[in-house]
Scaffold this motif. Structure first.
Motif, PDB file in Angstrom:
ATOM      1  N   VAL A  24      22.254  29.879  79.366  1.00 24.88           N
ATOM      2  CA  VAL A  24      21.125  30.640  78.834  1.00 24.88           C
ATOM      3  C   VAL A  24      21.422  31.173  77.435  1.00 24.88           C
ATOM      4  CG1 VAL A  24      19.622  32.635  79.193  1.00 24.88           C
ATOM      5  CG2 VAL A  24      20.350  31.239  81.149  1.00 24.88           C
ATOM      6  N   LEU A  25      22.508  31.924  77.302  1.00 24.82           N
ATOM      7  CA  LEU A  25      22.807  32.539  76.007  1.00 24.82           C
ATOM      8  C   LEU A  25      23.170  31.516  74.929  1.00 24.82           C
ATOM      9  CD1 LEU A  25      24.717  35.771  77.121  1.00 24.82           C
ATOM     10  CD2 LEU A  25      22.360  35.546  76.334  1.00 24.82           C
ATOM     11  N   PRO A  26      23.936  30.444  75.242  1.00 20.34           N
ATOM     12  CA  PRO A  26      24.168  29.440  74.191  1.00 20.34           C
ATOM     13  C   PRO A  26      22.886  28.794  73.676  1.00 20.34           C
ATOM     14  CG  PRO A  26      25.788  29.183  75.928  1.00 20.34           C
ATOM     15  CD  PRO A  26      24.790  30.197  76.413  1.00 20.34           C
ATOM     16  N   LEU A  27      21.918  28.522  74.572  1.00 16.48           N
ATOM     17  CA  LEU A  27      20.642  27.948  74.124  1.00 16.48           C
ATOM     18  C   LEU A  27      19.897  28.920  73.216  1.00 16.48           C
ATOM     19  CD1 LEU A  27      19.339  26.201  77.382  1.00 16.48           C
ATOM     20  CD2 LEU A  27      20.173  25.103  75.296  1.00 16.48           C
ATOM     21  N   ILE A  28      19.899  30.199  73.581  1.00 11.13           N
ATOM     22  CA  ILE A  28      19.252  31.204  72.731  1.00 11.13           C
ATOM     23  C   ILE A  28      19.963  31.284  71.383  1.00 11.13           C
ATOM     24  CG2 ILE A  28      18.724  33.667  72.494  1.00 11.13           C
ATOM     25  CD1 ILE A  28      18.457  33.803  75.534  1.00 11.13           C
ATOM     26  N   LEU A  29      21.286  31.247  71.403  1.00 14.94           N
ATOM     27  CA  LEU A  29      22.050  31.353  70.160  1.00 14.94           C
ATOM     28  C   LEU A  29      21.772  30.172  69.239  1.00 14.94           C
ATOM     29  CD1 LEU A  29      24.256  33.206  68.861  1.00 14.94           C
ATOM     30  CD2 LEU A  29      25.912  31.513  69.622  1.00 14.94           C
ATOM     31  N   VAL A  30      21.755  28.961  69.786  1.00 16.69           N
ATOM     32  CA  VAL A  30      21.486  27.774  68.967  1.00 16.69           C
ATOM     33  C   VAL A  30      20.090  27.852  68.358  1.00 16.69           C
ATOM     34  CG1 VAL A  30      21.123  25.283  69.056  1.00 16.69           C
ATOM     35  CG2 VAL A  30      23.118  26.277  70.167  1.00 16.69           C
ATOM     36  N   THR A  31      19.121  28.298  69.144  1.00 14.28           N
ATOM     37  CA  THR A  31      17.749  28.420  68.639  1.00 14.28           C
ATOM     38  C   THR A  31      17.679  29.429  67.496  1.00 14.28           C
ATOM     39  OG1 THR A  31      16.869  27.897  70.838  1.00 14.28           O
ATOM     40  CG2 THR A  31      15.368  28.937  69.268  1.00 14.28           C
ATOM     41  N   LEU A  32      18.303  30.593  67.691  1.00  8.87           N
ATOM     42  CA  LEU A  32      18.287  31.609  66.649  1.00  8.87           C
ATOM     43  C   LEU A  32      19.036  31.142  65.399  1.00  8.87           C
ATOM     44  CD1 LEU A  32      18.848  34.910  68.692  1.00  8.87           C
ATOM     45  CD2 LEU A  32      16.725  34.084  67.664  1.00  8.87           C
ATOM     46  N   MET A  33      20.137  30.412  65.582  1.00 10.66           N
ATOM     47  CA  MET A  33      20.875  29.910  64.422  1.00 10.66           C
ATOM     48  C   MET A  33      20.030  28.929  63.623  1.00 10.66           C
ATOM     49  SD  MET A  33      24.925  29.411  65.226  1.00 10.66           S
ATOM     50  CE  MET A  33      24.672  28.110  66.424  1.00 10.66           C
ATOM     51  N   ALA A  34      19.313  28.044  64.320  1.00  7.74           N
ATOM     52  CA  ALA A  34      18.458  27.074  63.623  1.00  7.74           C
ATOM     53  C   ALA A  34      17.382  27.796  62.803  1.00  7.74           C
ATOM     54  CB  ALA A  34      17.830  26.124  64.632  1.00  7.74           C
ATOM     55  N   VAL A  35      16.751  28.798  63.408  1.00  4.73           N
ATOM     56  CA  VAL A  35      15.734  29.566  62.681  1.00  4.73           C
ATOM     57  C   VAL A  35      16.371  30.315  61.516  1.00  4.73           C
ATOM     58  CG1 VAL A  35      14.035  31.425  62.874  1.00  4.73           C
ATOM     59  CG2 VAL A  35      14.297  29.779  64.740  1.00  4.73           C
ATOM     60  N   HIS A  36      17.567  30.870  61.745  1.00  2.00           N
ATOM     61  CA  HIS A  36      18.274  31.626  60.706  1.00  2.00           C
ATOM     62  C   HIS A  36      18.559  30.741  59.492  1.00  2.00           C
ATOM     63  CE1 HIS A  36      20.451  35.157  59.455  1.00  2.00           C
ATOM     64  NE2 HIS A  36      21.568  34.478  59.258  1.00  2.00           N
ATOM     65  N   PHE A  37      19.094  29.549  59.715  1.00  2.00           N
ATOM     66  CA  PHE A  37      19.403  28.636  58.609  1.00  2.00           C
ATOM     67  C   PHE A  37      18.129  28.179  57.911  1.00  2.00           C
ATOM     68  CE2 PHE A  37      23.289  27.269  61.258  1.00  2.00           C
ATOM     69  CZ  PHE A  37      23.976  28.385  60.838  1.00  2.00           C
ATOM     70  N   TRP A  38      17.119  27.878  58.706  1.00  2.00           N
ATOM     71  CA  TRP A  38      15.852  27.407  58.135  1.00  2.00           C
ATOM     72  C   TRP A  38      15.224  28.484  57.256  1.00  2.00           C
ATOM     73  CZ3 TRP A  38      10.680  28.954  59.374  1.00  2.00           C
ATOM     74  CH2 TRP A  38       9.692  28.124  58.832  1.00  2.00           C
ATOM     75  N   ARG A  39      15.287  29.748  57.713  1.00  2.00           N
ATOM     76  CA  ARG A  39      14.710  30.830  56.920  1.00  2.00           C
ATOM     77  C   ARG A  39      15.504  31.061  55.629  1.00  2.00           C
ATOM     78  NH1 ARG A  39      10.263  33.933  58.781  1.00  2.00           N
ATOM     79  NH2 ARG A  39      10.592  34.876  56.755  1.00  2.00           N
ATOM     80  N   ILE A  40      16.804  30.851  55.662  1.00  2.00           N
ATOM     81  CA  ILE A  40      17.593  30.987  54.430  1.00  2.00           C
ATOM     82  C   ILE A  40      17.065  30.028  53.376  1.00  2.00           C
ATOM     83  CG2 ILE A  40      19.868  30.615  53.394  1.00  2.00           C
ATOM     84  CD1 ILE A  40      21.105  31.627  55.990  1.00  2.00           C
ATOM     85  N   ARG A  41      16.791  28.794  53.774  1.00  2.00           N
ATOM     86  CA  ARG A  41      16.241  27.819  52.837  1.00  2.00           C
ATOM     87  C   ARG A  41      14.853  28.217  52.368  1.00  2.00           C
ATOM     88  NH1 ARG A  41      16.129  21.646  53.269  1.00  2.00           N
ATOM     89  NH2 ARG A  41      15.325  22.154  51.218  1.00  2.00           N
ATOM     90  N   LYS A  42      13.997  28.585  53.312  1.00  2.00           N
ATOM     91  CA  LYS A  42      12.610  28.878  52.971  1.00  2.00           C
ATOM     92  C   LYS A  42      12.474  30.174  52.172  1.00  2.00           C
ATOM     93  CE  LYS A  42      11.030  25.217  54.868  1.00  2.00           C
ATOM     94  NZ  LYS A  42      10.541  24.119  54.005  1.00  2.00           N
ATOM     95  N   ASP A  43      13.453  31.056  52.287  1.00  2.00           N
ATOM     96  CA  ASP A  43      13.410  32.310  51.534  1.00  2.00           C
ATOM     97  C   ASP A  43      14.109  32.207  50.187  1.00  2.00           C
ATOM     98  OD1 ASP A  43      12.013  33.486  53.594  1.00  2.00           O
ATOM     99  OD2 ASP A  43      13.783  34.334  54.550  1.00  2.00           O
TER     100      ASP A  43
END
Length: 522
Positions: free
Chosen positions: A242-261
């Motif tokens: 459960v927690l690894p899946l949540i972590l991977v999802t949040l990391m993907a959004v985190h990296f994507w937002r760094i680019r978009k910001d």
């Protein structure tokens, strides 16, 4: 004409000859089809190399020279991701031998530790990489704060980062129980009691029988009233799925937002500070373009890239990726060194009838345990919630722009941070020394109502002192950033001091001792 000759030659060849040639060409064609763009030898092919790779396209095509400086980030974000990769690989290897039920969990860890080839080494790496990840994520959050990199348009990504911190702590905490030894069993018992701490408030108000949020939290965490089989399988499921899946999802959004910001935050005058770049850093598109473009219009917009040219940037391939590879290797090297010289702890098998004294939570919760010793609710729920809400509000309250992207940027700067360190350390050490020497309200007046103990305790007093100091700095510098800088620094100092006290100076019955040699019956 050449096409006709080529087709004729192909037709003249036998099927066996064509098959043989195709077979010989398989390695070359495999490489060409996998990378699609060929060897990245120019800016154009480097760009398409990043665009065409599912693992690399989260990177920008070009990175600003300011972002590539080690002093900008110290590689903390990549180091945290590196720790996660190490944890996934070693965790999968451990899963081949681990059995997640009480009768066999401890014995399976013993087998991994003493029987399985390299099992102790793999478990050590997993243990220390987990601790490293917690430390690195905390340092990464501090780096983002002290460089004011949470400001617009990066406010939401700061919240994503907070989510990553919470999930990282959850991963470490759920893995703590799996060895099923005395250390793990009683540490999780402490954690479960912290989760149940709202009962202190509901009991004082006389509403527990109707509104038992503390009991519900403990039940969700353990699956029962006590740490047992349900808790072990629940922690195992959260830890490996459960927690690894949540972590991977949040990391993907985190990296994507760094680019978009607009990439990593940098000072408005970063180009001036860097000075002129050498001529070989300018983009050189040596290959002919493959597409034709019509320029419709040039407009002035509000995105982070408007008005910026590529003169102070470098291709992410190889400059950024080589830096990331270096951080990855350094992180693995540190985890391996720790694994070689320090064994992951393993005590006797868990025994509910023989409590550990002192029973201590994982090190990153020992500051909370120190506060819980004075008030379960405020130390375990109230103050942590205040801190989390305050952290979440920082980017939305600090709308200033001065100092963005610079260490200790903004009003007050490094001098204010140094003053806040001195004040934060002095306040928490003085308060703890007073409590250790003279006690607190419960020791002075045993019949004091519990509600008063909950509201007036060393934790709430320290929080109030820090808040007053923060407001004073806000008024003095006429800056929201100054107030946030003071408050954040004070809480960091409080966290460090309380963690050190809980780790090294608390002994049996949570009494204060200068050294374990002073413990009774030692």
């Amino acid at each position: 004409m050449n096409d006709v000759i080529s087709k004729s030659e192909t037709t003249d060849k036998t099927a066996l000859a064509r098959f043989t040639e195709n077979l010989k060409a398989v390695p070359r064609r495999f490489k060409e089809t996998m990378f699609r763009t060929g060897k990245p030898v120019s800016d154009r092919t480097r760009s398409t190399f990043v665009f065409g790779n599912v693992f690399l396209h989260l990177h920008p095509v070009r990175a600003h020279r300011w972002s590539l400086r080690w002093s900008t980030t110290w590689g903390l974000g990549i180091a945290a991701v590196s720790c996660f990769f190490v944890l996934v690989i070693t965790g999968v290897l451990l899963m081949f031998y681990y059995k997640p039920y009480p009768d066999a969990a401890y014995l399976s860890i013993k087998d991994i530790h003493f029987v399985v080839p390299t099992g102790r080494f793999i478990r050590n790496i997993h243990r220390w990489a987990g601790n490293m990840m917690v430390v690195i994520v905390l340092l990464h959050m501090a780096r983002v704060f002290y460089t004011a990199s949470y400001r617009a348009p990066r406010e939401f990504n700061w919240l994503i980062g907070m989510g990553l911190l919470v999930v990282t702590l959850g991963l470490s905490f759920t893995g703590y129980l799996l060895p099923w030894d005395q250390l793990a069993y009683w540490a999780i018992t402490i954690g479960a009691n912290i989760a149940q701490s709202p009962r202190e408030l509901t009991d004082a108000l006389g509403i527990t029988q109707w509104f038992d949020i503390g009991g519900l939290q403990k039940l969700i965490l353990l699956g029962s009233e006590d740490v047992g089989e349900e808790a072990l399988i629940r922690f195992y499921l959260f830890h490996v799925m459960v927690l690894p899946l949540i972590l991977v999802t949040l990391m993907a959004v985190h990296f994507w937002r760094i680019r978009k910001d607009g990439g990593l935050a940098k000072p408005a005058d970063a180009d001036r500070r860097l000075g002129p770049s050498s001529s070989d850093l300018y983009p050189v598109f040596t290959q002919a373009p493959q597409k034709t473009y019509n320029l419709a219009a040039i407009v002035k917009g509000r995105t982070p890239v408007v008005g910026d040219g590529p003169e102070q940037t470098l291709p992410s391939m190889p400059h950024l990726m080589f830096g990331e590879a270096a951080v990855f290797m350094l992180t693995i090297a540190l985890a391996v060194l720790l694994a070689i010289f320090l064994d992951a702890p393993l005590k006797e098998v868990a025994n509910p009838a023989v409590p550990e004294n002192p029973a201590k939570a994982p090190w990153y919760f020992l500051g909370l345990q120190e506060l819980v010793s004075h008030s379960a609710f405020m130390g375990g729920v109230g103050i942590p919630m205040i801190v989390l809400i305050g952290l979440g509000l920082i980017p939305y309250l600090d709308r200033e722009t001065e100092g963005t992207g610079s260490w200790f940027g903004g009003a007050g700067g490094g001098w204010l941070a140094a003053q806040a360190v001195a004040f934060g350390l002095t306040a928490v050490i003085a308060l703890e020394a007073f409590v250790i020497r003279f006690g607190w309200i419960r020791q002075w007046w045993p019949k004091t109502p519990q509600l008063l103990i909950t509201l007036v305790n060393p934790g709430t007093l320290l929080t109030l002192v820090y808040a007053v100091y923060s407001i004073r700095c806000l008024k003095k510098y006429n800056s929201t950033r100054a107030g946030a800088l003071a408050l954040f620094t004070c809480f960091v100092c409080g966290f460090v001091v309380l963690t050190v006290i809980g780790t090294h100076f608390r002994g049996p019955n949570w009494d204060f001792y200068w050294s374990p040699s002073q413990w009774p019956n030692h």
